[in-house]
Design a protein around this motif. Structure first.
Motif, PDB file in Angstrom:
ATOM      1  N   VAL A  12       0.833  -1.209   0.000  1.00 34.88           N
ATOM      2  CA  VAL A  12       0.000   0.000   0.000  1.00 34.88           C
ATOM      3  C   VAL A  12       0.861   1.249   0.000  1.00 34.88           C
ATOM      4  N   ILE A  13       1.840   1.277   0.904  1.00 37.16           N
ATOM      5  CA  ILE A  13       2.747   2.423   0.991  1.00 37.16           C
ATOM      6  C   ILE A  13       4.033   2.167   0.204  1.00 37.16           C
ATOM      7  N   LEU A  14       4.537   0.956   0.293  1.00 35.10           N
ATOM      8  CA  LEU A  14       5.774   0.580  -0.397  1.00 35.10           C
ATOM      9  C   LEU A  14       5.510  -0.657  -1.252  1.00 35.10           C
ATOM     10  N   ASP A  15       6.040  -0.674  -2.463  1.00 35.07           N
ATOM     11  CA  ASP A  15       5.789  -1.769  -3.400  1.00 35.07           C
ATOM     12  C   ASP A  15       6.680  -2.971  -3.099  1.00 35.07           C
ATOM     13  N   SER A  16       6.730  -3.363  -1.853  1.00 34.46           N
ATOM     14  CA  SER A  16       7.642  -4.413  -1.405  1.00 34.46           C
ATOM     15  C   SER A  16       7.162  -5.811  -1.777  1.00 34.46           C
ATOM     16  N   GLU A  17       5.853  -6.003  -1.878  1.00 38.03           N
ATOM     17  CA  GLU A  17       5.341  -7.341  -2.162  1.00 38.03           C
ATOM     18  C   GLU A  17       5.714  -7.807  -3.562  1.00 38.03           C
ATOM     19  N   ARG A  18       5.656  -6.904  -4.528  1.00 32.75           N
ATOM     20  CA  ARG A  18       6.070  -7.250  -5.889  1.00 32.75           C
ATOM     21  C   ARG A  18       7.557  -7.600  -5.916  1.00 32.75           C
ATOM     22  N   LEU A  19       8.355  -6.818  -5.200  1.00 31.38           N
ATOM     23  CA  LEU A  19       9.795  -7.057  -5.188  1.00 31.38           C
ATOM     24  C   LEU A  19      10.140  -8.384  -4.532  1.00 31.38           C
ATOM     25  N   MET A  20       9.456  -8.706  -3.441  1.00 33.43           N
ATOM     26  CA  MET A  20       9.735  -9.980  -2.770  1.00 33.43           C
ATOM     27  C   MET A  20       9.369 -11.154  -3.672  1.00 33.43           C
ATOM     28  N   TYR A  21       8.290 -11.038  -4.405  1.00 32.83           N
ATOM     29  CA  TYR A  21       7.915 -12.111  -5.323  1.00 32.83           C
ATOM     30  C   TYR A  21       8.961 -12.280  -6.418  1.00 32.83           C
ATOM     31  N   LEU A  22       9.479 -11.174  -6.956  1.00 33.22           N
ATOM     32  CA  LEU A  22      10.531 -11.247  -7.971  1.00 33.22           C
ATOM     33  C   LEU A  22      11.784 -11.920  -7.412  1.00 33.22           C
ATOM     34  N   VAL A  23      12.129 -11.586  -6.176  1.00 33.11           N
ATOM     35  CA  VAL A  23      13.302 -12.189  -5.537  1.00 33.11           C
ATOM     36  C   VAL A  23      13.082 -13.693  -5.320  1.00 33.11           C
ATOM     37  N   ASP A  74      17.279 -12.101   1.660  1.00 28.50           N
ATOM     38  CA  ASP A  74      17.160 -10.785   2.283  1.00 28.50           C
ATOM     39  C   ASP A  74      18.142  -9.787   1.678  1.00 28.50           C
ATOM     40  N   ALA A  75      19.329 -10.253   1.307  1.00 26.49           N
ATOM     41  CA  ALA A  75      20.313  -9.359   0.689  1.00 26.49           C
ATOM     42  C   ALA A  75      19.803  -8.864  -0.665  1.00 26.49           C
ATOM     43  N   LEU A  76      19.253  -9.766  -1.466  1.00 25.74           N
ATOM     44  CA  LEU A  76      18.698  -9.387  -2.769  1.00 25.74           C
ATOM     45  C   LEU A  76      17.516  -8.437  -2.605  1.00 25.74           C
ATOM     46  N   PHE A  77      16.639  -8.773  -1.672  1.00 29.34           N
ATOM     47  CA  PHE A  77      15.431  -7.971  -1.455  1.00 29.34           C
ATOM     48  C   PHE A  77      15.765  -6.570  -0.949  1.00 29.34           C
ATOM     49  N   ASN A  78      16.628  -6.492   0.048  1.00 26.82           N
ATOM     50  CA  ASN A  78      16.960  -5.189   0.630  1.00 26.82           C
ATOM     51  C   ASN A  78      17.643  -4.269  -0.374  1.00 26.82           C
ATOM     52  N   GLN A  79      18.437  -4.843  -1.244  1.00 24.59           N
ATOM     53  CA  GLN A  79      19.095  -4.046  -2.280  1.00 24.59           C
ATOM     54  C   GLN A  79      18.065  -3.379  -3.183  1.00 24.59           C
ATOM     55  N   VAL A 184      -6.590  -1.438  -2.623  1.00 19.49           N
ATOM     56  CA  VAL A 184      -5.876  -0.963  -3.805  1.00 19.49           C
ATOM     57  C   VAL A 184      -4.952  -2.105  -4.216  1.00 19.49           C
ATOM     58  N   PRO A 185      -5.461  -3.070  -4.985  1.00 19.42           N
ATOM     59  CA  PRO A 185      -4.652  -4.231  -5.352  1.00 19.42           C
ATOM     60  C   PRO A 185      -3.429  -3.833  -6.177  1.00 19.42           C
ATOM     61  N   ASN A 186      -2.361  -4.613  -6.033  1.00 23.45           N
ATOM     62  CA  ASN A 186      -1.153  -4.386  -6.829  1.00 23.45           C
ATOM     63  C   ASN A 186      -0.917  -5.584  -7.745  1.00 23.45           C
ATOM     64  N   ALA A 187       0.249  -5.624  -8.356  1.00 22.95           N
ATOM     65  CA  ALA A 187       0.531  -6.648  -9.364  1.00 22.95           C
ATOM     66  C   ALA A 187       0.434  -8.069  -8.826  1.00 22.95           C
ATOM     67  N   VAL A 188       0.707  -8.261  -7.544  1.00 23.50           N
ATOM     68  CA  VAL A 188       0.678  -9.617  -6.990  1.00 23.50           C
ATOM     69  C   VAL A 188      -0.582  -9.907  -6.176  1.00 23.50           C
ATOM     70  N   THR A 189      -1.476  -8.939  -6.032  1.00 32.97           N
ATOM     71  CA  THR A 189      -2.706  -9.193  -5.274  1.00 32.97           C
ATOM     72  C   THR A 189      -3.976  -8.988  -6.100  1.00 32.97           C
ATOM     73  N   LYS A 190      -3.815  -8.539  -7.341  1.00 38.90           N
ATOM     74  CA  LYS A 190      -4.996  -8.191  -8.132  1.00 38.90           C
ATOM     75  C   LYS A 190      -5.880  -9.388  -8.465  1.00 38.90           C
ATOM     76  N   GLN A 191      -5.343 -10.615  -8.370  1.00 46.14           N
ATOM     77  CA  GLN A 191      -6.146 -11.800  -8.677  1.00 46.14           C
ATOM     78  C   GLN A 191      -6.918 -12.296  -7.457  1.00 46.14           C
ATOM     79  N   MET A 192      -6.742 -11.646  -6.306  1.00 48.49           N
ATOM     80  CA  MET A 192      -7.388 -12.109  -5.075  1.00 48.49           C
ATOM     81  C   MET A 192      -8.872 -11.738  -5.044  1.00 48.49           C
ATOM     82  N   PRO A 193      -9.682 -12.498  -4.296  1.00 47.39           N
ATOM     83  CA  PRO A 193     -11.114 -12.172  -4.173  1.00 47.39           C
ATOM     84  C   PRO A 193     -11.325 -11.040  -3.172  1.00 47.39           C
ATOM     85  N   PHE A 194     -12.079 -10.033  -3.574  1.00 44.92           N
ATOM     86  CA  PHE A 194     -12.327  -8.883  -2.692  1.00 44.92           C
ATOM     87  C   PHE A 194     -13.815  -8.547  -2.599  1.00 44.92           C
TER      88      PHE A 194
END
Length: 224
Positions: A12-23, A74-79, A184-194
């Motif tokens: 919601v505030i930071l696009d961290s979920e998309r990045l973690m999925y990529l990692v 964590d090293a990849l994600f934090n970078q 406010v769904p993002n790239a990794v949550t838009k398929q979820m039921p709401f």
């Protein structure tokens, strides 16, 4: 009448979920294994929905050194995440909330140092009067405890507050706490039921918080 707004953090505030999925996809490819979004999504918005190492060991038929795996992840994600800026529209909604005199809270299933570090880095920590995290409750989302704690801290009733979420687990927690919830769904949550939430938006950008507050405040609508 709406008196408070409570943000989720990751997604919601930071696009961290998309990045973690990529990692995680990158980590899995080392073992010639795909990580379907439908599987990974079980982990979004909570702490115990999915065990990535158990899944990897079972499907790739390998034994994983847990400490080494998480250290590399964590090293990849934090970078990546340390270079991310606040998501579009967040600062605008924070400013609108401040102008409307709303109390502002944060409720996240992450550990407390994580959101605090990035709120400070992003220059928006002063907006928040309450921050409730994994450290403050026995159970995280989808359990409502985080939101109940936030409401208590802000001194408001459930129907006096709106939660802003991006995931199924998070939105379910807000609704279980008796709050209004918009997602406010993002790239990794838009398929979820709401189907259980009170509103769904593509972005916080150009959102009129005043209109949303009025919509959820019947006494204001009758005066319009």
């Amino acid at each position: 009448m709406i008196k408070a707004i409570v943000f989720d953090f990751d997604g919601v505030i930071l696009d961290s979920e998309r990045l973690m999925y990529l990692v995680m996809q990158k980590m899995y490819r080392k073992y010639n294994l795909d990580l379907p979004l439908s599987i990974w999504s079980q982990a979004i918005g909570t702490q115990h929905g999915f065990n990535s190492i158990d899944y990897l060991e079972e499907h790739a038929h390998v034994t994983i050194d847990n400490e080494a795996f998480y250290k590399e992840r964590d090293a990849l994600f934090n970078q990546l995440v340390d270079e991310e800026e606040v998501l579009p529209g967040v600062k605008s909604v924070l400013e609108q909330a401040k102008r409307l005199g709303l109390k502002i809270g944060l409720a996240t299933s992450s550990k407390g140092e994580w959101p605090r570090k990035h709120l400070s880095r992003l220059g928006i920590s002063d907006y928040f009067q309450s921050i409730k995290s994994w450290d403050d409750v026995l159970k995280v989302k989808p359990d409502p405890a985080l939101y109940i704690k936030s409401l208590e801290s802000l001194g408001v009733q459930p129907k006096e507050a709106i939660a802003i979420e991006d995931s199924f687990n998070g939105s379910l927690a807000a609704k279980r706490a008796g709050m209004y919830c918009i997602v406010v769904p993002n790239a990794v949550t838009k398929q979820m039921p709401f189907g259980h939430v009170d509103g769904c938006f593509k972005s916080l950008q150009d959102m009129s918080l005043e209109k949303i507050v009025r919509y959820f405040s019947p006494e204001l609508r009758t005066k319009a």
